[in-house]
Design a protein around this motif. Structure first.
Motif, PDB file in Angstrom:
ATOM      1  N   ALA A   1       0.825  -1.208   0.000  1.00 58.54           N
ATOM      2  CA  ALA A   1       0.000   0.000   0.000  1.00 58.54           C
ATOM      3  C   ALA A   1       0.859   1.258   0.000  1.00 58.54           C
ATOM      4  N   VAL A   2       0.428   2.260  -0.757  1.00 58.49           N
ATOM      5  CA  VAL A   2       1.110   3.552  -0.844  1.00 58.49           C
ATOM      6  C   VAL A   2       0.184   4.630  -0.293  1.00 58.49           C
ATOM      7  N   HIS A   3       0.729   5.505   0.538  1.00 62.14           N
ATOM      8  CA  HIS A   3      -0.010   6.658   1.058  1.00 62.14           C
ATOM      9  C   HIS A   3       0.709   7.899   0.552  1.00 62.14           C
ATOM     10  N   HIS A   4       0.141   8.535  -0.474  1.00 59.59           N
ATOM     11  CA  HIS A   4       0.792   9.679  -1.131  1.00 59.59           C
ATOM     12  C   HIS A   4       0.180  10.976  -0.613  1.00 59.59           C
ATOM     13  N   VAL A   5       1.042  11.880  -0.156  1.00 62.24           N
ATOM     14  CA  VAL A   5       0.575  13.140   0.428  1.00 62.24           C
ATOM     15  C   VAL A   5       0.965  14.309  -0.481  1.00 62.24           C
ATOM     16  N   ILE A   6      -0.026  15.122  -0.839  1.00 57.57           N
ATOM     17  CA  ILE A   6       0.181  16.318  -1.649  1.00 57.57           C
ATOM     18  C   ILE A   6       0.536  17.493  -0.736  1.00 57.57           C
ATOM     19  N   VAL A   7       1.535  18.261  -1.111  1.00 54.49           N
ATOM     20  CA  VAL A   7       1.938  19.436  -0.322  1.00 54.49           C
ATOM     21  C   VAL A   7       1.108  20.634  -0.781  1.00 54.49           C
ATOM     22  N   PRO A   8       0.318  21.248   0.119  1.00 53.04           N
ATOM     23  CA  PRO A   8      -0.524  22.382  -0.269  1.00 53.04           C
ATOM     24  C   PRO A   8       0.272  23.674  -0.384  1.00 53.04           C
ATOM     25  N   ARG A   9      -0.326  24.641  -1.067  1.00 51.01           N
ATOM     26  CA  ARG A   9       0.349  25.934  -1.277  1.00 51.01           C
ATOM     27  C   ARG A   9      -0.685  27.056  -1.169  1.00 51.01           C
ATOM     28  N   LEU A  10      -0.414  28.020  -0.296  1.00 55.24           N
ATOM     29  CA  LEU A  10      -1.323  29.158  -0.145  1.00 55.24           C
ATOM     30  C   LEU A  10      -1.138  30.123  -1.305  1.00 55.24           C
ATOM     31  N   ILE A  11      -2.261  30.538  -1.905  1.00 54.15           N
ATOM     32  CA  ILE A  11      -2.229  31.515  -2.985  1.00 54.15           C
ATOM     33  C   ILE A  11      -2.972  32.763  -2.508  1.00 54.15           C
ATOM     34  N   GLU A  12      -2.235  33.839  -2.279  1.00 55.19           N
ATOM     35  CA  GLU A  12      -2.834  35.083  -1.791  1.00 55.19           C
ATOM     36  C   GLU A  12      -3.357  35.898  -2.970  1.00 55.19           C
ATOM     37  N   ARG A  13      -4.650  36.213  -2.898  1.00 51.08           N
ATOM     38  CA  ARG A  13      -5.247  37.029  -3.950  1.00 51.08           C
ATOM     39  C   ARG A  13      -5.978  38.205  -3.309  1.00 51.08           C
ATOM     40  N   GLY A  14      -7.033  38.669  -3.948  1.00 55.91           N
ATOM     41  CA  GLY A  14      -7.630  39.932  -3.549  1.00 55.91           C
ATOM     42  C   GLY A  14      -8.721  39.892  -2.512  1.00 55.91           C
ATOM     43  N   THR A  15      -9.031  38.732  -1.940  1.00 57.23           N
ATOM     44  CA  THR A  15     -10.138  38.683  -0.978  1.00 57.23           C
ATOM     45  C   THR A  15      -9.683  38.716   0.474  1.00 57.23           C
ATOM     46  N   THR A  16      -8.390  38.872   0.712  1.00 56.04           N
ATOM     47  CA  THR A  16      -7.901  38.986   2.089  1.00 56.04           C
ATOM     48  C   THR A  16      -7.032  40.233   2.221  1.00 56.04           C
ATOM     49  N   ALA A  17      -7.179  40.886   3.379  1.00 53.72           N
ATOM     50  CA  ALA A  17      -6.394  42.105   3.650  1.00 53.72           C
ATOM     51  C   ALA A  17      -6.336  42.297   5.167  1.00 53.72           C
ATOM     52  N   GLN A  18      -5.592  43.298   5.577  1.00 56.78           N
ATOM     53  CA  GLN A  18      -5.463  43.582   7.019  1.00 56.78           C
ATOM     54  C   GLN A  18      -6.812  43.872   7.648  1.00 56.78           C
ATOM     55  N   ALA A  19      -6.964  43.368   8.880  1.00 54.09           N
ATOM     56  CA  ALA A  19      -8.168  43.696   9.636  1.00 54.09           C
ATOM     57  C   ALA A  19      -8.203  45.192   9.905  1.00 54.09           C
ATOM     58  N   ARG A  20      -9.400  45.744  10.014  1.00 54.95           N
ATOM     59  CA  ARG A  20      -9.548  47.207  10.188  1.00 54.95           C
ATOM     60  C   ARG A  20      -8.763  47.726  11.389  1.00 54.95           C
ATOM     61  N   SER A  21      -8.712  46.937  12.462  1.00 56.28           N
ATOM     62  CA  SER A  21      -8.081  47.398  13.707  1.00 56.28           C
ATOM     63  C   SER A  21      -6.586  47.598  13.586  1.00 56.28           C
ATOM     64  N   VAL A  22      -5.953  47.011  12.543  1.00 55.11           N
ATOM     65  CA  VAL A  22      -4.490  47.149  12.427  1.00 55.11           C
ATOM     66  C   VAL A  22      -4.093  47.962  11.200  1.00 55.11           C
ATOM     67  N   ARG A  23      -5.065  48.543  10.519  1.00 55.06           N
ATOM     68  CA  ARG A  23      -4.729  49.348   9.345  1.00 55.06           C
ATOM     69  C   ARG A  23      -4.188  50.708   9.789  1.00 55.06           C
ATOM     70  N   THR A  24      -3.262  51.199   9.027  1.00 51.43           N
ATOM     71  CA  THR A  24      -2.701  52.526   9.346  1.00 51.43           C
ATOM     72  C   THR A  24      -3.441  53.605   8.582  1.00 51.43           C
TER      73      THR A  24
END
Length: 356
Positions: free
Chosen positions: A333-356
């Motif tokens: 038996a083989v257990h193959h694990v894929i390594v994930p990768r985060l892709i940062e795009r336009g739907t995430t940004a700094q929370a309002r409380s830490v924006r300058t």
């Protein structure tokens, strides 16, 4: 009148029947033995690349199609059964496409069934494929208990995608979902978010360690939140666009609404985007959204979803290669694990409380 009769007789002549191209025809065209052609068709070991090219060229020239019934009598049908849950699940379709693309390189043909969410229907779908003498099975996110999967794998070569815990009688291909979820939480926390809600899917009663990917993903999210001394916040509406939409509406109606939502699948994240639009929120200024899977829609400029890529096409192709190895005789038996990768795009940004 005679001319008309002759014309009628001419047009009444039936065309000679089209003769099916045989393996002997291919052997003759390629100037090789029938056994050599058979080895190439079966993708048997010991066939030189030159021989494979020569025979494959003859097959293409003549349009030869091996007879499925004859294959079955020899113990091979050269078909692979692919069982997914829903055709409406974009990432599962990407996995199945990866399987099919890989199989194009050889003699195997995939037969795909969308088996639905219920265990009984999935069970019947698998039995139907086995009854039709497929050479092997690829199951994508099955809901069956681990013991039942082991029983099927003991009788039929099989690879299971998106089930953690490994196996004895079949191969598994999974994403490192714990790591993928950690990447998302790290990203959002580094942007100053603390109220991070997670959208998940039901476990279906499956127990650790043999759980589907979304449960491992949830575990990874909860573990990462606790490392930051943050309180996990999980809603379980299921991985659909409507599920994500309803979960987001519920969360955003709270007095202390989340500033970021991590959907365990991109399809659910699309529902979150719809809910945010209905609430008049600006993305990512008012709410950060992250998904998981990196489906095609998430890459569109208008969507531009921050997400985790787990290479759907490559994962499906890996499963196909492992299954062919099993069909050829590998039993370990083989257990193959894929390594994930985060892709940062336009739907995430700094929370309002830490924006300058």
């Amino acid at each position: 009148m005679a001319d008309m009769t002759e014309a009628h007789l001419d047009t009444d002549h039936s065309a000679p029947p089209i003769r099916r191209v045989t393996i002997e025809d291919v052997a003759r065209d390629a100037s090789v033995s029938v056994s050599a052609v058979s080895k190439v068709i079966r993708d048997a070991s010991g066939v030189s690349p030159q021989m494979k090219r020569k025979v494959s060229a003859a097959i293409d020239r003549l349009g030869y199609r091996p007879h499925a019934g004859a294959r079955g009598m020899r113990g091979r049908s050269f078909t692979i059964g692919v069982v997914l849950v829903q055709m409406s699940a974009p990432f599962q379709v990407e996995l199945a496409t990866g399987v099919g693309t890989e199989l194009e390189q050889g003699p195997y043909q995939d037969v795909m069934i969308a088996a639905g969410l219920s265990r009984e229907r999935q069970r019947r779908s698998i039995e139907a494929l086995v009854d039709r003498q497929v050479d092997g099975l690829i199951l994508i996110g099955p809901a069956l208990e681990h013991a039942e999967l082991e029983s099927i794998g003991a009788r039929t070569p099989m690879v299971v995608i998106a089930r953690h815990g490994g196996a004895d009688n079949f191969d598994t291909v999974v994403d490192d979902d714990h790591e993928g979820a950690r990447l998302v939480v790290d990203h959002l926390v580094n942007l100053g978010h603390e109220r991070i809600m997670h959208i998940s899917h039901s476990s279906g009663g499956l127990q650790r360690p043999h759980v589907p990917s979304h449960i491992a993903r949830r575990d990874g999210y909860e573990g990462a939140m606790k490392r930051y001394s943050l309180t996990p916040d999980v809603l379980v509406p299921g991985f659909t666009e409507e599920g994500g939409h309803q979960a987001a509406l519920e969360a955003l109606a709270r007095r202390y609404a989340p500033t970021a939502i991590f959907a365990g699948a991109d399809i659910a994240a699309l529902g979150v985007l719809r809910a945010a639009e209905e609430r008049g929120l600006s993305i990512p200024e008012d709410l950060s959204i992250a998904g998981y899977d990196n489906i095609f829609t998430s890459q569109l400029k208008r969507v531009s979803l921050t997400t985790v890529d787990q290479s759907g096409g490559a994962t499906g192709a890996t499963a196909a290669r492992l299954l062919i190895d099993r069909i050829k005789g590998r039993t370990e038996a083989v257990h193959h694990v894929i390594v994930p990768r985060l892709i940062e795009r336009g739907t995430t940004a700094q929370a309002r409380s830490v924006r300058t």
